[in-house]
Design a protein around this motif. Structure first.
Motif, PDB file in Angstrom:
ATOM      1  N   ILE A 337      -4.371 -32.622 -25.490  1.00  0.00           N
ATOM      2  CA  ILE A 337      -4.166 -33.719 -26.438  1.00  0.00           C
ATOM      3  C   ILE A 337      -3.250 -33.244 -27.553  1.00  0.00           C
ATOM      4  O   ILE A 337      -2.311 -33.924 -27.947  1.00  0.00           O
ATOM      5  N   ARG A 338      -3.488 -32.057 -28.050  1.00  0.00           N
ATOM      6  CA  ARG A 338      -2.658 -31.514 -29.128  1.00  0.00           C
ATOM      7  C   ARG A 338      -1.214 -31.333 -28.673  1.00  0.00           C
ATOM      8  O   ARG A 338      -0.293 -31.434 -29.455  1.00  0.00           O
ATOM      9  N   ALA A 339      -1.060 -31.041 -27.405  1.00  0.00           N
ATOM     10  CA  ALA A 339       0.286 -30.768 -26.888  1.00  0.00           C
ATOM     11  C   ALA A 339       1.048 -32.048 -26.562  1.00  0.00           C
ATOM     12  O   ALA A 339       2.238 -32.009 -26.278  1.00  0.00           O
ATOM     13  N   LEU A 340       0.344 -33.159 -26.614  1.00  0.00           N
ATOM     14  CA  LEU A 340       0.972 -34.438 -26.258  1.00  0.00           C
ATOM     15  C   LEU A 340       2.116 -34.765 -27.205  1.00  0.00           C
ATOM     16  O   LEU A 340       2.018 -34.561 -28.415  1.00  0.00           O
ATOM     17  N   ASP A 341       3.178 -35.297 -26.657  1.00  0.00           N
ATOM     18  CA  ASP A 341       4.272 -35.788 -27.477  1.00  0.00           C
ATOM     19  C   ASP A 341       3.720 -36.876 -28.395  1.00  0.00           C
ATOM     20  O   ASP A 341       2.905 -37.693 -27.982  1.00  0.00           O
ATOM     21  N   GLU A 342       4.178 -36.873 -29.637  1.00  0.00           N
ATOM     22  CA  GLU A 342       3.680 -37.804 -30.652  1.00  0.00           C
ATOM     23  C   GLU A 342       3.623 -39.244 -30.154  1.00  0.00           C
ATOM     24  O   GLU A 342       2.622 -39.933 -30.307  1.00  0.00           O
ATOM     25  N   ASN A 343       4.716 -39.682 -29.574  1.00  0.00           N
ATOM     26  CA  ASN A 343       4.782 -41.080 -29.125  1.00  0.00           C
ATOM     27  C   ASN A 343       3.808 -41.367 -28.000  1.00  0.00           C
ATOM     28  O   ASN A 343       3.226 -42.442 -27.926  1.00  0.00           O
ATOM     29  N   THR A 347       0.653 -44.059 -28.097  1.00  0.00           N
ATOM     30  CA  THR A 347       0.422 -45.060 -27.059  1.00  0.00           C
ATOM     31  C   THR A 347      -0.979 -44.982 -26.484  1.00  0.00           C
ATOM     32  O   THR A 347      -1.671 -45.990 -26.360  1.00  0.00           O
ATOM     33  N   SER A 348      -1.400 -43.775 -26.156  1.00  0.00           N
ATOM     34  CA  SER A 348      -2.723 -43.694 -25.538  1.00  0.00           C
ATOM     35  C   SER A 348      -3.828 -43.883 -26.574  1.00  0.00           C
ATOM     36  O   SER A 348      -4.901 -44.384 -26.249  1.00  0.00           O
ATOM     37  N   PRO A 375      -1.153 -38.860 -36.384  1.00  0.00           N
ATOM     38  CA  PRO A 375      -0.997 -37.437 -36.720  1.00  0.00           C
ATOM     39  C   PRO A 375      -2.210 -36.861 -37.445  1.00  0.00           C
ATOM     40  O   PRO A 375      -2.394 -35.641 -37.461  1.00  0.00           O
ATOM     41  N   LEU A 376      -3.020 -37.732 -38.044  1.00  0.00           N
ATOM     42  CA  LEU A 376      -4.186 -37.227 -38.766  1.00  0.00           C
ATOM     43  C   LEU A 376      -5.286 -36.768 -37.829  1.00  0.00           C
ATOM     44  O   LEU A 376      -6.152 -35.980 -38.205  1.00  0.00           O
ATOM     45  N   ILE A 377      -5.286 -37.288 -36.621  1.00  0.00           N
ATOM     46  CA  ILE A 377      -6.413 -36.954 -35.747  1.00  0.00           C
ATOM     47  C   ILE A 377      -6.032 -36.255 -34.450  1.00  0.00           C
ATOM     48  O   ILE A 377      -6.898 -35.780 -33.719  1.00  0.00           O
ATOM     49  N   GLN A 378      -4.751 -36.172 -34.192  1.00  0.00           N
ATOM     50  CA  GLN A 378      -4.345 -35.607 -32.905  1.00  0.00           C
ATOM     51  C   GLN A 378      -4.949 -34.218 -32.649  1.00  0.00           C
ATOM     52  O   GLN A 378      -5.329 -33.896 -31.538  1.00  0.00           O
ATOM     53  N   GLU A 379      -5.025 -33.408 -33.696  1.00  0.00           N
ATOM     54  CA  GLU A 379      -5.572 -32.072 -33.459  1.00  0.00           C
ATOM     55  C   GLU A 379      -7.066 -31.998 -33.741  1.00  0.00           C
ATOM     56  O   GLU A 379      -7.644 -30.927 -33.734  1.00  0.00           O
ATOM     57  N   ARG A 380      -7.654 -33.154 -33.989  1.00  0.00           N
ATOM     58  CA  ARG A 380      -9.077 -33.148 -34.334  1.00  0.00           C
ATOM     59  C   ARG A 380      -9.983 -33.693 -33.253  1.00  0.00           C
ATOM     60  O   ARG A 380     -11.189 -33.734 -33.436  1.00  0.00           O
ATOM     61  N   ILE A 381      -9.417 -34.155 -32.158  1.00  0.00           N
ATOM     62  CA  ILE A 381     -10.290 -34.711 -31.121  1.00  0.00           C
ATOM     63  C   ILE A 381     -10.206 -33.895 -29.834  1.00  0.00           C
ATOM     64  O   ILE A 381      -9.206 -33.243 -29.543  1.00  0.00           O
ATOM     65  N   THR A 382     -11.292 -33.933 -29.128  1.00  0.00           N
ATOM     66  CA  THR A 382     -11.378 -33.222 -27.857  1.00  0.00           C
ATOM     67  C   THR A 382     -11.188 -34.199 -26.703  1.00  0.00           C
ATOM     68  O   THR A 382     -10.585 -33.880 -25.691  1.00  0.00           O
ATOM     69  N   LEU A 383     -11.746 -35.398 -26.892  1.00  0.00           N
ATOM     70  CA  LEU A 383     -11.586 -36.455 -25.900  1.00  0.00           C
ATOM     71  C   LEU A 383     -10.928 -37.635 -26.594  1.00  0.00           C
ATOM     72  O   LEU A 383     -11.134 -37.839 -27.787  1.00  0.00           O
ATOM     73  N   MET A 384     -10.197 -38.397 -25.862  1.00  0.00           N
ATOM     74  CA  MET A 384      -9.587 -39.582 -26.459  1.00  0.00           C
ATOM     75  C   MET A 384     -10.663 -40.499 -27.012  1.00  0.00           C
ATOM     76  O   MET A 384     -10.453 -41.201 -28.001  1.00  0.00           O
ATOM     77  N   THR A 385     -11.823 -40.486 -26.395  1.00  0.00           N
ATOM     78  CA  THR A 385     -12.907 -41.353 -26.837  1.00  0.00           C
ATOM     79  C   THR A 385     -13.554 -40.872 -28.134  1.00  0.00           C
ATOM     80  O   THR A 385     -14.384 -41.565 -28.695  1.00  0.00           O
ATOM     81  N   ASP A 386     -13.176 -39.674 -28.585  1.00  0.00           N
ATOM     82  CA  ASP A 386     -13.693 -39.198 -29.872  1.00  0.00           C
ATOM     83  C   ASP A 386     -13.044 -39.932 -31.044  1.00  0.00           C
ATOM     84  O   ASP A 386     -13.552 -39.916 -32.159  1.00  0.00           O
ATOM     85  N   ALA A 387     -11.902 -40.520 -30.783  1.00  0.00           N
ATOM     86  CA  ALA A 387     -11.081 -41.059 -31.865  1.00  0.00           C
ATOM     87  C   ALA A 387     -11.800 -42.129 -32.683  1.00  0.00           C
ATOM     88  O   ALA A 387     -11.814 -42.075 -33.911  1.00  0.00           O
ATOM     89  N   VAL A 388     -12.420 -43.054 -31.988  1.00  0.00           N
ATOM     90  CA  VAL A 388     -12.952 -44.226 -32.690  1.00  0.00           C
ATOM     91  C   VAL A 388     -13.922 -43.863 -33.817  1.00  0.00           C
ATOM     92  O   VAL A 388     -13.857 -44.431 -34.907  1.00  0.00           O
ATOM     93  N   ALA A 389     -14.765 -42.897 -33.592  1.00  0.00           N
ATOM     94  CA  ALA A 389     -15.754 -42.534 -34.600  1.00  0.00           C
ATOM     95  C   ALA A 389     -15.096 -41.942 -35.840  1.00  0.00           C
ATOM     96  O   ALA A 389     -15.650 -41.982 -36.933  1.00  0.00           O
ATOM     97  N   LEU A 390     -13.916 -41.411 -35.646  1.00  0.00           N
ATOM     98  CA  LEU A 390     -13.221 -40.746 -36.742  1.00  0.00           C
ATOM     99  C   LEU A 390     -12.412 -41.737 -37.579  1.00  0.00           C
ATOM    100  O   LEU A 390     -12.192 -41.519 -38.773  1.00  0.00           O
TER     101      LEU A 390
END
Length: 502
Positions: A337-343, A347-348, A375-390
RNA sequence: GGCCCCAUCGUCUAACGGUUAGGACGCGAGGUUUUCAACCUCGAAAUCGGAGUUCGAUUCUCCGUGGGGUCACCA
């Protein structure tokens, strides 16, 4: 249907090999099974060969509608591509075994004619009886001489409509030696084998027959499958011999074990590949991880698709059975996830949040907002599904103010009044900040100065503000978040928090 | 139980007769820091046991032990 190889340009293990993935459409493929597909694909492509998908739908009772589609979807999700298959056809079509019954029947006729197979009319009850008797006498179980019917009689009974299966007439004596690419020669005493079934009473072939007939007909050069097939290897060797066909090479992969030991099952959190997709794993993660368990290449841990395509070799896979390491899988996903291109990440993230955010949040989501949050969370999640709680607080115009105990920690323990007063102060000062100065650096400067004025450590002040603004003790970076939430809402939340503590 | 397969840190693996047995996850310590992460540094941690073969065994052979697979008209 094409015939075997010509001598020139002969296919070998490392020259244009043909490998196949032969799933049964009985459900979603699990990791061990799909790993087989991935490995076969990688090996074939590494050496300029073909990767084929063939549906083994010979067990009507276990067939599950739609399973074939989900199997192909799993492959597609992983980025595995096949050269021939049920959906795209190919030179060796059809690629669905139930469409190939004539071919199996022809082979059965051949065997029957050569007295290499026999019809068996025994009832299931009789077979059970035989097995029980063998067990009682401590004899190796296995159906050998259940019935001995003259071929003409058998044919007549079959013609009269009596139900039967066709069994292979396994030699009583001697040794069958078969070769596994990874283990070398393995020998089996024929006396330990049985007269296994080739054709079921419903006219469908068993795996044994279908495997031999199809893998020969399709010019498969390397058969890969699970270790559980080793015990059937001599049967297949004998069958190839009986038809006068060259035996393919075999590589039997070890099973993937559960963390506690034993088979990996749902109970251990084993999921189908599609479930991993739903749970927020990236395809590159699974592809890498699948190869990391049961295979390795020097000191390397991270393997891109193209790395694998150029490095993977079936003869390098591990013999010992591996344990499924969820922790490492999770770590890998965070890494990808961290290595993913910003764009790509934006999108995901958008797609994921549209799935996970509460229903009352209007869709589609504002792309610009996602872009600022990403950019605030890209390096803070392990799963894409972690995002919503953050990040859910970005979409809630009204958050429920957290309970006092979420504010009154460490420095603020038992000091509600002080905390309340401090927050009130923060609210006032932020409110005084001109709209044009509402940006990350101005907010940061303001809060740091304020902390100094109040003789507080930055962290002590920010802890209160964080909880008030985001509703969370843990959040994305605060100043950036405040800028995005906007002045009005920030001040409002801080004031609400302040009064909730007084 | 018969037959078959397998055996390096807790886990995934590297070594293909000669290394201080390497890397990664996880774990521990420290650094960085507005929380949490991320990131950086350091650390603990393995050749299942016993015989051989060899100048020398993780590596080859045998035995033992342990784990796994399989004994269906399922694949």
């Amino acid at each position: 249907m094409p015939v075997g190889n010509s001598d020139q340009n002969k296919r070998t293990l490392t020259n244009r090999p043909r490998l196949r993935y032969a799933p049964s459409p009985t459900g979603d493929p699990h990791v061990g099974n799909i790993r087989q597909a991935v490995w076969s694909w990688l090996h074939a492509k590494r050496y300029g060969g073909d990767f084929i998908v063939r549906l083994e739908d010979t067990d009507q009772s276990r067939a599950q509608p739609g399973a074939d589609k989900r199997i192909l979807d799993s492959l597609r999700w992983l980025g595995v591509e096949w050269d021939e298959g049920p959906d795209i056809g190919g030179e060796y079509a059809p690629y669905i075994q139930s469409h190939r019954l004539d071919l199996y029947h022809d082979h059965i006729k051949m065997l029957l004619k050569n007295d290499a197979a026999r019809r068996c009319f025994c009832s299931p009850e009789r077979l059970t009886e035989i097995r029980e008797e063998q067990q009682a006498n401590k004899l190796p179980p296995g159906i050998r001489d259940c019935c001995d019917i003259a071929p003409e009689d058998a044919e007549a009974r079959a013609a009269a409509g009596e139900s039967y299966v066709v069994r292979f007439k396994t030699p009583r004596e001697g040794t069958t030696v078969a070769t596994d690419l990874l283990r070398g020669d393995i020998s089996f005493e024929n006396s330990t084998l049985d007269d296994f079934v080739l054709l079921k009473s419903d006219g469908f072939p068993t795996y044994h027959l279908a495997h031999v007939v199809d893998d020969h007909a399709m010019d498969i050069t390397l058969v890969t499958r699970g270790e559980e097939w080793i015990s059937s290897l001599p049967r297949h060797a004998l069958l190839f011999d009986a038809f006068g066909y060259d035996r393919p090479e075999y590589a039997h992969a070890s099973v993937i074990k559960a963390p506690g030991g034993g088979k990996l099952s749902k109970r251990d959190g084993a999921k189908s590949i599609l479930e991993y997709a739903e749970d927020g794993y990236l395809p590159e993660t699974l592809l890498n991880f699948l190869c990391l368990t049961g295979w390795g290449h020097g000191d390397q841990t991270l393997f891109s698709r193209s790395d694998l395509l150029s490095l993977f070799d079936m003869s390098d896979i591990t013999l010992a059975s591996a344990t499924f390491d969820h922790d490492k899988l999770a770590w890998l996903n965070g890494t990808y996830i961290r290595a993913l291109d910003e764009n790509v990440f934006v999108t995901s993230l958008k797609r994921q949040l549209e799935l996970d955010l509460p229903v009352d949040v209007p869709r589609p989501l504002d792309e610009a907002l996602i872009e600022s949050i990403a950019p605030l969370i890209q390096e803070r999640i392990t799963l894409m599904t972690d995002a919503v709680a953050l990040v859910d607080f970005f979409w809630q115009s009204k958050i429920s103010t957290p309970p006092p105990e979420d504010f009154l920690v460490k420095k603020w323990r038992d000091r509600a009044q002080e905390a309340s007063a401090t927050l009130e102060r923060v609210g006032t000062r932020l409110n005084d900040l001109p709209d044009s100065s509402w940006n990350t650096s101005e907010i940061e400067a303001l809060l740091r100065n304020l902390a100094e004025e109040l003789s507080l450590k930055a962290g002590e002040l920010l802890s209160l503000v964080r909880t008030a603004v985001t509703g969370k003790r843990i959040s994305p970076p605060l100043f950036e978040s405040m800028e995005i939430v906007g002045k009005g809402l920030v001040v409002e939340r801080i004031n609400e928090a302040s009064s909730s503590l007084s």
